[in-house]
Scaffold this motif. Structure first.
Motif, PDB file in Angstrom:
ATOM      1  N   LEU A 398       1.323   3.405  -1.509  1.00 28.96           N
ATOM      2  CA  LEU A 398       2.578   2.524  -1.672  1.00 28.96           C
ATOM      3  C   LEU A 398       3.386   3.170  -2.846  1.00 28.96           C
ATOM      4  CD1 LEU A 398       4.205  -0.104  -1.338  1.00 28.96           C
ATOM      5  CD2 LEU A 398       3.134  -1.158  -3.138  1.00 28.96           C
ATOM      6  N   PRO A 490       0.511  -6.770  -2.168  1.00 28.57           N
ATOM      7  CA  PRO A 490       0.809  -5.474  -2.835  1.00 28.57           C
ATOM      8  C   PRO A 490       0.147  -5.299  -4.058  1.00 28.57           C
ATOM      9  CG  PRO A 490       2.808  -6.782  -2.685  1.00 28.57           C
ATOM     10  CD  PRO A 490       1.775  -7.644  -2.063  1.00 28.57           C
ATOM     11  N   THR A 559       3.097   3.522   3.080  1.00 26.43           N
ATOM     12  CA  THR A 559       1.948   2.718   3.267  1.00 26.43           C
ATOM     13  C   THR A 559       1.380   2.932   4.710  1.00 26.43           C
ATOM     14  OG1 THR A 559       3.087   0.805   3.943  1.00 26.43           O
ATOM     15  CG2 THR A 559       2.268   0.876   1.823  1.00 26.43           C
TER      16      THR A 559
END
Length: 620
Positions: A398, A490, A559
Motif C-alpha cells: 500500500l 488499512p 495493493t
C-alpha cells in the motif's frame, strides 16, 4: 448527564458561544448529522471524548460544561490545553467541530450568486432495487471511478455488453449546486470521510463513494506520470505496458478525454497568486497546475462535487461515452463476491458476480469477464471474499501520499474572490519526492486545523479570510497493507525518513509564505502553533515529533500490483489476476509503486492499457 448535552457543551466551549451570534447554536445539530454518517467507532469516539471533557469540567468546577459561563468553559479547555499530553486529544476533537462550524457560519453569511450549472450528459443508471435477480453481460466492471470508467468505455466501444457496478449513488451537478458542502461531504465519502489508516501515527485517508468514484471529490489536478517512475515500472518490475512511449500515448488520450489544460489565472485566487509570488521571490519553479476543469468558475468546492459542472470527473467525461456505447451502470450495488467455476482441473475461471442491494437481497450477473476496479482499499477485500486472495502480496505494498498543511496569515484578505481548490504547484523539491501545492478547500474541510480553543479558536475561524494555505505531499517509502475481507482495514506506519521529509516540506511551505509577505505562519503543531520568523520555525521543527503533526493521506495505490515476477506481484504485467482466468484489475491497485504525483490520469491510462490488452487477448 446525556451524551447530547455533553456534545452541546463541548461545542459551546470550543467556539466560545456566548449567545450573541446565531450560527454557533446551530453547530451541535449539524455536528450530530455529520456524526450519523460516520462509522460507529467514530461516533462513539466523539461522544466519549465529549463525555470525558464534561467529566473533567465536573471534577474541576462541580458543574457540567454546558451549565458553565462562557468564560468558565474556556478556563476548563485552557486547563486541558495546558497539559501537552492532552493537546493532540483536543485537536482531534476540533476537526469535526470545525467542519460543522465552518458550514454553519457560511450558511449564516450572504452567499454569492452563481450562474446555473451546466446540464449533465445522460447516463444509463439503474438503482439495484430495480435490477433483476439474474442477468448476463459480456463484462462486469466493479467500480465506476477513474479505472473502472476507463475500462468500461474501452470494452463497450469494442462492442461488448458492459455492466458497471457502483456501491454509491449517482449525483447530479444540480444537486451539488443546491446542497451545502458539508451535506455533500458526509454522503460522497465512505464513512462520512472518516476512513483511517491505523498505525503509528493513525492517518486520515478519505476516499469517495459515488458514480465517478473519487474523481468526483478530488481536486481535478492532472499530473502526467513522471518519466523516472515509468522507467522504473518498465525496467525494474517488467511492466511492458509502462514502456514510456506507449504509456505517453495513453496519457495523451486521457488528457484529451478530460480536457486537461493549465489552470487559467483568472480563478487562481489569492492562495494561488501568493504561492506564485513567494516561489518567485525564492527563485523556485512554480506554475499553475494542469487540471481537468475547462471553464472553471472558481467555486473552490472540488472536494465535495463541482457545483458548476466544470470539473470533468468521469461521470461527466468518460461514463457518458461508455453508456452511449451501450454500457449500463447499476448503483447502490455492493459486490459480495466474484463467482468462479472450474471448467478444467486446477484452472478456475470467473463466471460473474453476486451483488447485494441495500435491503440485503442478492442478485447475480453472469459474465465471463470481471474487471475489478474497487480501489486500492476495497479491491483486496473483494478478492479475499471471493476466495481469490491467496497470493501472499495481495493487500501489501500500500502506497499513499502522506500530506501536511500550513497556513500563513496576511495583513490583507486572501479569500473572497473566485478560487481554485488546488491552483499552483511548486516543484522545487519534487526530485526528492516532495510536492507543494497551493490549496484553498471549503472552510473546515482541509487537513489544516486552526489553533486554540474558545475565543482564540473563534477569532481564527472568523479571521480565516486572511489565511493562505499550502499543502505538501510526499512520495512515500512506507509501504503499508490492507487487511480484512468484509471491510478493508488499512494499516500504515510512517517511516522516520518519510517523517523527516514531511518536516522538510513544512519548512519549505513556510519559506514560501514568508517570502510572499505572511506576518506569521500557523504550523499545525499543537505545542507551537505559531511562528513569526524562519529561525523560530527551525527551532520548533528541531523539537517537533512528526507524529504530532496533523497528517492526512491521499491516493492509495499498489495493493494488487502488476509485475513480471509471479512471486512478487498478484497481477501479471498485463493486468490479469494470477491464479484465475477472466479477472482483470483496472484501478490504482495495479500501480507497482507510488507514482509521486496526483494519480488520476496515471490510473486511467493504466486501465486503458489493460482493457485494450483484454481485447487483444480475446480477439475482440
Amino acid at each position: 448527564m446525556t451524551t447530547r448535552t455533553a456534545l452541546d457543551g463541548l461545542v459551546a466551549a470550543l467556539l466560545a458561544d456566548d449567545g450573541r451570534s446565531a450560527w454557533p447554536a446551530a453547530v451541535p445539530r449539524r455536528l450530530g448529522d455529520m456524526l450519523a454518517a460516520m462509522p460507529g467507532s467514530a461516533r462513539t469516539g466523539m461522544r466519549l471524548a465529549a463525555a470525558a471533557v464534561d467529566a473533567y469540567a465536573c471534577t474541576r468546577t462541580g458543574r457540567r460544561l454546558h451549565a458553565l459561563t462562557p468564560a468558565a468553559r474556556e478556563d476548563v479547555l485552557s486547563a486541558m490545553g495546558g497539559r501537552a499530553a492532552l493537546l493532540p486529544f483536543l485537536d482531534a476533537v476540533k476537526v469535526p467541530v470545525l467542519l460543522a462550524a465552518a458550514t454553519e457560519r457560511m450558511l449564516h453569511s450572504p452567499q454569492p450568486r452563481h450562474p446555473a450549472p451546466r446540464e449533465d450528459p445522460p447516463l444509463l443508471c439503474v438503482p439495484s432495487e430495480r435490477w433483476p435477480d439474474r442477468s448476463t453481460a459480456d463484462a462486469v466492471v466493479v467500480g465506476s471511478g477513474a479505472g473502472g470508467a476507463m475500462a468500461a468505455r474501452t470494452l463497450a466501444r469494442a462492442g461488448m455488453r458492459v455492466l458497471v457496478l457502483e456501491e454509491g449513488r449517482h449525483w447530479t451537478t444540480a444537486e451539488f449546486a443546491r446542497r451545502p458542502p458539508l451535506e455533500r461531504f458526509t454522503e460522497l465519502y465512505r464513512g462520512g470521510g472518516a476512513t483511517v489508516a491505523l498505525g503509528n501515527p493513525p492517518i486520515l485517508l478519505p476516499v469517495g463513494r459515488a458514480v465517478g468514484g473519487t474523481t468526483v471529490v478530488n481536486s481535478g489536478t492532472c499530473y502526467r506520470t513522471p518519466a523516472r517512475v515509468l522507467a522504473r515500472w518498465c525496467d525494474s518490475f517488467g511492466v511492458a505496458l509502462a514502456e514510456p512511449a506507449l504509456f505517453d500515448a495513453r496519457l495523451d488520450e486521457v488528457e484529451r478525454t478530460l480536457q486537461v489544460a493549465p489552470q487559467s489565472t483568472d480563478v487562481l485566487g489569492g492562495n494561488g497568486r501568493l504561492a506564485l509570488q513567494g516561489a518567485d521571490r525564492l527563485g523556485w519553479h512554480a506554475t499553475p497546475l494542469r487540471r481537468n476543469a475547462p471553464g472553471c468558475r472558481g467555486s473552490c468546492q472540488c472536494v465535495v462535487g463541482c457545483p458548476s459542472g466544470a470539473k470533468q470527473s468521469v461521470q461527466l467525461s468518460v461514463l457518458p461515452d461508455a453508456c452511449s456505447a451501450g454500457a449500463r451502470i447499476v448503483t447502490r450495488a455492493r459486490v459480495q463476491r466474484i463467482l468462479v467455476e472450474t471448467d478444467r482441473p486446477g484452472e478456475p475461471r470467473a463466471c460473474g458476480v453476486a451483488v447485494q442491494r441495500p435491503d440485503g437481497t442478492v442478485f447475480e450477473i453472469l459474465a465471463p469477464l470481471v474487471v475489478v476496479a474497487a480501489g486500492a482499499l476495497h479491491t483486496p477485500a473483494l478478492l479475499r471474499r471471493s476466495g481469490l486472495g491467496r497470493h501472499p502480496r495481495l493487500g501489501r505494498n500500500l502506497a499513499v501520499h502522506p500530506a501536511v498543511s500550513v497556513a500563513g496569515r496576511f495583513p490583507h484578505p486572501v479569500s473572497g474572490s473566485p478560487a481554485v481548490l488546488q491552483s499552483v504547484g511548486i516543484e522545487e523539491l519534487h526530485a526528492d519526492g516532495i510536492l507543494l501545492e497551493a490549496t484553498a478547500p471549503p472552510p473546515g474541510m482541509g487537513s489544516f486545523v486552526l489553533p486554540g480553543v474558545g475565543r482564540e479558536l473563534r477569532a481564527e475561524l472568523e479571521g480565516a479570510e486572511h489565511l493562505a494555505t499550502l499543502g505538501a505531499m510526499i512520495a512515500d517509502q512506507s509501504p503499508g497493507r490492507v487487511l480484512g475481507r468484509s471491510h478493508p482495514l488499512p494499516y500504515y506506519n510512517l517511516t522516520p525518513d518519510d517523517g523527516r521529509r514531511l518536516l522538510r516540506a513544512l519548512h519549505a511551505m513556510a519559506e514560501v509564505l514568508f517570502a510572499a509577505g505572511a506576518v506569521e505562519v500557523l504550523t499545525g503543531i499543537p505545542t507551537a502553533p505559531r511562528v513569526r520568523t524562519m529561525p523560530q520555525l527551525a527551532d520548533v521543527l528541531a523539537e517537533a515529533p512528526v507524529r504530532r503533526l496533523h497528517l492526512s493521506a491521499f491516493h492509495p495505490t499498489g495493493t494488487a500490483a502488476m509485475g513480471a515476477d509471479p512471486a512478487a506481484f498478484p497481477v501479471d504485467p498485463y493486468g490479469s489476476l494470477r491464479g484465475v482466468r477472466g479477472v482483470t484489475v483496472a484501478d490504482g491497485s495495479l500501480l507497482p509503486s507510488c507514482p509521486g504525483v496526483n494519480p488520476q490520469i496515471t490510473i486511467m491510462a493504466a486501465a486503458l492499457s489493460v482493457a485494450e490488452e483484454v481485447l487483444r487477448r480475446d480477439g475482440v
